[in-house]
Motif scaffolding. Structure first.
Motif, PDB file in Angstrom:
ATOM      1  N   UNK A  25      11.985  10.231  31.730  1.00 54.57           N
ATOM      2  CA  UNK A  25      11.857  11.449  30.935  1.00 54.57           C
ATOM      3  C   UNK A  25      10.381  11.795  30.736  1.00 54.57           C
ATOM      4  N   UNK A  26       9.568  10.812  30.375  1.00 52.11           N
ATOM      5  CA  UNK A  26       8.136  11.047  30.178  1.00 52.11           C
ATOM      6  C   UNK A  26       7.514  11.607  31.452  1.00 52.11           C
ATOM      7  N   UNK A  27       7.803  10.976  32.568  1.00 48.30           N
ATOM      8  CA  UNK A  27       7.228  11.425  33.838  1.00 48.30           C
ATOM      9  C   UNK A  27       7.669  12.851  34.190  1.00 48.30           C
ATOM     10  N   UNK A  28       8.933  13.174  33.980  1.00 51.89           N
ATOM     11  CA  UNK A  28       9.437  14.512  34.305  1.00 51.89           C
ATOM     12  C   UNK A  28       8.759  15.584  33.457  1.00 51.89           C
ATOM     13  N   UNK A  29       8.674  15.348  32.162  1.00 54.61           N
ATOM     14  CA  UNK A  29       8.081  16.345  31.273  1.00 54.61           C
ATOM     15  C   UNK A  29       6.582  16.487  31.544  1.00 54.61           C
ATOM     16  N   UNK A  30       5.878  15.390  31.726  1.00 55.42           N
ATOM     17  CA  UNK A  30       4.444  15.471  31.999  1.00 55.42           C
ATOM     18  C   UNK A  30       4.150  16.137  33.341  1.00 55.42           C
ATOM     19  N   UNK A  31       5.030  15.937  34.317  1.00 54.34           N
ATOM     20  CA  UNK A  31       4.865  16.591  35.612  1.00 54.34           C
ATOM     21  C   UNK A  31       4.934  18.099  35.452  1.00 54.34           C
ATOM     22  N   UNK A  32       5.923  18.583  34.721  1.00 58.11           N
ATOM     23  CA  UNK A  32       6.055  20.028  34.534  1.00 58.11           C
ATOM     24  C   UNK A  32       4.935  20.547  33.622  1.00 58.11           C
TER      25      UNK A  32
END
Length: 134
Positions: A25-32
């Motif tokens: 979740x952290x990686x997905x949100x930070x990517x966007x």
């Protein structure tokens, strides 16, 4: 803040069952998010993040025009795969609310000033921007 602490905090705040799920979740949100924050605000936020999180965030090239808040959540859903719109909204809100707390009011306000209306709620804040007169 260390990477493990960030993942742990997201796991607790988001009520995720595993650290692996919270990390995803952290990686997905930070990517966007990395495509939406630029300039001094991008640098300031990257300095506050653990190195691993900062790398995910800064790896993204800022967009010339940010997505609307609902489209941002849809983009997060696309990175998470196999999640409902409600789960993507929860994940986005969990991460951005924690980042806002960590970044403080002043930096969060500056970041929100770069984004279209509707993002305040994703950062766990009331959207007090007056509606445009009809």
């Amino acid at each position: 803040m260390q990477w493990r602490q960030l993942v742990h905090d997201i796991r607790l705040s988001g009520r995720y069952t595993t650290s692996a799920e919270a990390e995803r979740v952290v990686r997905a949100v930070l990517t966007v998010l990395g495509g939406h924050v630029s300039g001094d605000e991008r640098c300031a936020l990257a300095r506050l993040l653990p190195q691993e999180a900062a790398e995910v965030f800064t790896r993204q090239i800022p967009l010339t025009e940010p997505l609307s808040a609902p489209a941002f959540v849809d983009a997060v859903a696309g990175h998470l795969t196999h999640v409902s719109a409600a789960e993507a909204r929860w994940a986005t809100g969990t991460v951005l609310t924690l980042l806002a707390r960590h970044a403080g009011d002043e930096l969060t306000r500056r970041i929100l000033a770069e984004l279209p209306r509707g993002y305040a709620l994703l950062f766990g804040l009331a959207d007090l921007t007056p509606a445009a007169a009809a």
